[in-house]
Design an enzyme around this catalytic site. Sequence first.
Site, short mmCIF file in Angstrom:
data_model
loop_
_atom_site.label_atom_id
_atom_site.label_comp_id
_atom_site.label_asym_id
_atom_site.label_seq_id
_atom_site.Cartn_x
_atom_site.Cartn_y
_atom_site.Cartn_z
N GLU A 363 0.83 -1.22 0.00
CA GLU A 363 0.00 0.00 0.00
C GLU A 363 0.86 1.28 0.00
O GLU A 363 0.51 2.29 0.59
CB GLU A 363 -1.04 -0.04 1.12
N1 CAA Z 1 -5.86 11.38 -3.73
C1 CAA Z 1 -6.46 11.74 -4.89
N2 CAA Z 1 -5.76 12.18 -5.96
C2 CAA Z 1 -4.43 12.25 -5.84
C3 CAA Z 1 -3.75 11.87 -4.67
C4 CAA Z 1 -4.52 11.42 -3.58
N3 CAA Z 1 -3.96 11.05 -2.43
N4 CAA Z 1 -2.43 12.04 -4.85
C5 CAA Z 1 -2.27 12.52 -6.10
N5 CAA Z 1 -3.48 12.64 -6.68
C6 CAA Z 1 -3.78 13.12 -8.06
C7 CAA Z 1 -2.97 14.38 -8.38
O1 CAA Z 1 -3.66 15.54 -7.99
C8 CAA Z 1 -2.84 14.29 -9.89
O2 CAA Z 1 -4.00 14.73 -10.52
P1 CAA Z 1 -3.95 15.98 -11.58
O3 CAA Z 1 -3.01 15.56 -12.67
O4 CAA Z 1 -5.36 16.12 -12.03
O5 CAA Z 1 -3.44 17.15 -10.81
C9 CAA Z 1 -2.76 12.79 -10.13
O6 CAA Z 1 -3.34 12.14 -8.98
C10 CAA Z 1 -1.36 12.29 -10.33
O7 CAA Z 1 -0.60 12.75 -9.24
P2 CAA Z 1 0.98 12.64 -9.24
O8 CAA Z 1 1.52 13.33 -10.46
O9 CAA Z 1 1.46 13.08 -7.91
O10 CAA Z 1 1.15 11.07 -9.47
P3 CAA Z 1 2.44 10.18 -9.60
O11 CAA Z 1 2.31 9.35 -10.81
O12 CAA Z 1 3.67 11.03 -9.42
O13 CAA Z 1 2.28 9.17 -8.36
C11 CAA Z 1 2.45 8.45 -6.10
C12 CAA Z 1 2.08 9.59 -7.07
C13 CAA Z 1 2.19 9.01 -4.72
C14 CAA Z 1 3.90 8.02 -6.23
C15 CAA Z 1 1.50 7.26 -6.39
O14 CAA Z 1 1.76 6.67 -7.63
C16 CAA Z 1 1.57 6.20 -5.33
O15 CAA Z 1 0.96 6.34 -4.29
N6 CAA Z 1 2.31 5.09 -5.62
C17 CAA Z 1 2.31 3.93 -4.76
C18 CAA Z 1 1.30 2.94 -5.22
C19 CAA Z 1 0.84 2.06 -4.13
O16 CAA Z 1 0.59 2.48 -3.00
N7 CAA Z 1 0.66 0.79 -4.46
C20 CAA Z 1 0.14 -0.15 -3.54
C21 CAA Z 1 -0.43 -1.30 -4.28
S1 CAA Z 1 -1.93 -1.84 -3.62
C22 CAA Z 1 -1.56 -2.92 -2.35
O17 CAA Z 1 -0.47 -3.01 -1.88
C23 CAA Z 1 -2.76 -3.61 -1.86
C24 CAA Z 1 -2.55 -4.94 -1.26
O18 CAA Z 1 -2.77 -5.92 -1.90
C25 CAA Z 1 -2.27 -5.03 0.18
#
Ligand code: CAA
Length: 379
Positions: A363
Amino acid sequence: MNFQLTEEQILIQKTSREFADTELAPGVVERDEKKIWPKEGIKKMGELGFMGMMTDPKWNGEGMDTISYTIAMEEISRVEASASVVMSVNNSLVCYLLEKFASDHIKEKYLKSLASGDKLGAFSLSEPQSGSDASNMQTIANKKGDHYLISGIKNWVTNGINSDYVILFAVTEKGVGHKGISCFIVEKGGDGFETGKPENKLGIRASDTCELYFDSVKVPEENLIGNEGEGFKIALTTLDGGRIGIAAQALGIAQASLNASVSYSKERIQFGKPISTFQAIQFKIADMAIEIEAARLLVRQSAWRKDQKQSYSHLASMAKVYASEVAMRASTQCVQIHGGFGYMRESGIERLMRDAKITQIYEGTSEIQRLVIAKSLIK
Ligand code: CAA
């Protein structure tokens, strides 16, 4: 400011603690060793209302607050993190997402049975080439009349084997980055949908994790959640809440490490005295307790902010980073206090250390959480 739990929260704590100690503790070491999914425990968790804790009773949930959810997560994780991850995915990644973003048709058809615990859900975002870089996914969903044809590979899917329904993220429009990602609910077992073999993991070994393969899987258009192109924001919004659940899981593992350390140090005699009388052991125990209390405050604060509908993304990340690092330190010290015995599989002690590790990874890794926190400060 009031640090007192409500009567309902105290009842949840008592119920989940008793359930974990009586129903999950027996056989927990064997299930971990042999990778046996805690089927009976999960069924009972459904009966107790732990699979849809925060979902509105209208959709068969319990309508509780996020603080109650973290309390139950902590208690269950204290005994079996493999069981609590099943609960956490179903609650915070599946039921929450459906309640917040899906149509009433989807809620009626899928959410009701997921929140009641009759069915189990999975959340499949990651792919072989897109873990932290989640928007770089390749799974594609092509619209054909009244349905989509979905093809691709998802990996590290918790509940991938035992789930009935999967929340799936796929690209509906290429070349526009995250704005081309959409979210679907897909039923297991359709033509072209294959489930991979269970992964052989370091920790949470009794939970199931696998790859999912989609080869032109037909998904009706009404199974689209939200609008086309909204999938990435749906995923990140949902993960914000999921991270609070994983922080609570880490907290439970840390608390289990402290409890085991206190009781073993009072029993273990060396140099003619219980080792709890030695300052070297006392300091380890004190440090664990300090960090656990601090982690609990972060977990409850992030849950509280979510319940108050205040921004909580950065606090959820803080809670997850801190609680998962506390879990790693506490479980490592717990093995140290138990010495050679703690290193043995049958002690059940080294399992805490193995289980703690994943809370720093899934996550969103600790590194990604730090990026989220820094971004909220440096706008
Ligand atoms: N909530 C809503 N929207 C959000 C947000 C949030 N928390 N954070 C960013 N956004 C939006 C941004 O506003 C942006 O939108 P706009 O272009 O319209 O402005 C869009 O999302 C993209 O934002 P970023 O450019 O910041 O995105 P990024 O590609 O750089 O990625 C990141 C950001 C934080 C690195 C994200 O990719 C991330 O959280 N990565 C980790 C993924 C993850 O947690 N994976 C877990 C897998 S699931 C799992 O583990 C489940 C299981 O089985 C236990």
